[in-house]
Design a protein around this motif. Structure first.
Motif, short mmCIF file in Angstrom:
data_model
loop_
_atom_site.label_atom_id
_atom_site.label_comp_id
_atom_site.label_asym_id
_atom_site.label_seq_id
_atom_site.Cartn_x
_atom_site.Cartn_y
_atom_site.Cartn_z
N SER A 243 0.84 -1.19 0.00
CA SER A 243 0.00 0.00 0.00
C SER A 243 0.87 1.24 0.00
N THR A 244 0.25 2.39 0.17
CA THR A 244 0.96 3.66 0.33
C THR A 244 0.31 4.43 1.47
N PRO A 249 5.44 4.36 -0.32
CA PRO A 249 5.14 2.92 -0.29
C PRO A 249 5.35 2.34 1.10
N CYS A 250 4.53 1.37 1.45
CA CYS A 250 4.64 0.73 2.76
C CYS A 250 3.97 -0.64 2.70
N ILE A 251 4.12 -1.39 3.77
CA ILE A 251 3.48 -2.70 3.89
C ILE A 251 2.51 -2.66 5.06
N ALA A 277 7.36 -5.24 8.90
CA ALA A 277 7.01 -5.77 7.58
C ALA A 277 7.62 -4.92 6.48
N THR A 278 7.57 -3.61 6.64
CA THR A 278 8.08 -2.70 5.63
C THR A 278 9.59 -2.87 5.47
N ASN A 296 12.22 2.10 -3.83
CA ASN A 296 11.42 3.18 -3.26
C ASN A 296 11.09 2.92 -1.79
N GLN A 297 10.88 1.67 -1.47
CA GLN A 297 10.56 1.35 -0.08
C GLN A 297 11.78 1.58 0.82
#
Length: 387
Positions: A243-244, A249-251, A277-278, A296-297
């Motif tokens: 997701s974002t 961006p992220c988890i 998680a991220t 990007n993450q």
């Protein structure tokens, strides 16, 4: 050596000093239930990934092998087992056996001809047999890490070590792995059709549905075991967890539509984002040809982590939580053979992140201090009216 490799090695320099001079393993054990094993294993695995990169030079590979062996020896001692129950099958549980054997399998993927390597090859064979025999004796595909406590992610680490064994030597565990994968597919979380976070140790059925922190690790290992099944799980993961937040961006820690709190596994969960998680997914995304997303993450984590860098070391969060440094180093080293964007993009990403962070912090501050703000506003207004 690329700039990225040099940057990762600066992180590993920091971790090396902390492990050898400042009792990092013991310090992490005081914070996390498996902190000693984790930080040593991740340190060794990050060096293995550096050594396995295509463009690594001989001196770096030699150092990587030496440091990975140092980490393995830290794990392969009686003192490392004290927090795990001896009466499990296998003894001390699958978490301990899995991470120890996985690190050893990676070391031997780097090189099988170093001094005294025959001893370590024999260890890999013996330890792999222990895992395979315990699985053969089990009625469920997920062995216990603690008494009546089973987390599938721990089992995936162990099975990845068996898969790596068969890549190195004549296939020995391929039938066991195939049977295990078929069994795992019958124990998926019914709400997501993905691998659950935690299961009933007697039935193997889900007791906690899929979570971001464990799926990141599971996908990392499953990619080395059965890539076709891994890709299927990854496609589901992308739909439900990637997701974002505020354009970054992220988890998610929990799948879309599900809310939950953070715990010892996930770390803080803020706005639904799982920070563990991220971080874990940096390397995993690279494995599934999502190198741009991985890059990007990392930029998000890099900006959030407030790194400090000298010409010898690099550390995040002011060096106060080296476990995060270990996960970041391992994740980044996994994607060394993938293209990344330039440092100028990284600087722009950091700028963007901090602008958004200031905005978010301002909102949170206003929410938490709204009573004081309203009181101050009313007082000021009354003074104006009286005047």
């Amino acid at each position: 050596m690329t700039e990225e490799k040099e940057d990762i090695i600066l992180q590993l320099n920091f971790l090396e000093k902390e492990l050898k001079d400042n009792k990092l393993g013991q310090r992490m054990q005081n914070i996390f239930p498996e902190g000693y094993i984790f930080v040593n294993a991740l340190y060794g695995l990050a060096w293995c990934e550096v050594a396995l990169a295509d463009t690594v030079d001989k001196s770096t590979k030699d150092r990587a092998l030496s440091e990975a062996l140092y980490a393995y020896k830290n794990i392969d001692i009686d003192q490392a087992k004290w927090s795990f129950p001896v009466y499990l099958d296998p003894e001390y549980g699958i978490f301990y056996h899995g991470w120890r054997n996985y690190l050893l399998s990676k070391i031997l993927l780097v090189d099988t001809s170093f001094s005294n390597s025959e001893t370590f090859i024999k260890k890999l064979q013996d330890q792999s047999d222990i895992i395979a025999n315990a699985l053969h004796s089990s009625a469920v595909p997920f062995l216990e890490s603690y008494d009546q406590q089973s987390w599938p992610a721990d089992m995936f680490v162990a099975m990845a070590s068996l898969s790596n064994h068969d890549k190195l030597f004549a296939p020995r565990y391929d039938n066991a792995i195939d049977h295990w994968i078929k069994d795992v597919k019958t124990k998926l979380d019914e709400n997501t059709d993905m691998i659950p976070h935690k299961v009933n140790s007697l039935t193997g059925l889900s007791s906690q549905g899929s979570r971001g922190c464990s799926m990141g690790l599971i996908l990392r290992m499953l990619g080395e075991i059965d890539y076709k099944f891994a890709q299927q799980q990854y496609d589901l993961f992308k739909d439900k967890f990637i997701s974002t937040r505020f354009g970054l961006p992220c988890i998610r820690e929990y799948p879309k539509g599900v809310r939950g709190l953070g715990d010892i596994d996930s770390g803080p969960v803020i706005f639904g984002v799982g920070f563990s998680a991220t971080i874990v997914m940096i390397g995993t995304l690279s494995m599934y040809d999502d190198s741009n997303l991985a890059d990007n993450q990392y930029k998000t984590i890099h900006a959030f982590g407030f790194d400090r860098r000298t010409d010898k070391v690099k550390k995040y969060l002011f060096g106060k939580l080296p476990m995060a440094d270990a996960f970041i180093a391992w994740g980044r080293s996994t994607g060394l053979n993938y293209n990344t964007e330039s440092n100028s993009a990284l600087k722009f990403w950091r700028f963007k992140f901090h602008i958004i962070s200031l905005f978010v912090i301002a909102i949170i501050w206003i929410i938490y201090n709204r009573k004081q703000i309203l009181t101050h506003y009313k007082t000021a207004t009354n003074k104006v009216y009286k005047t």
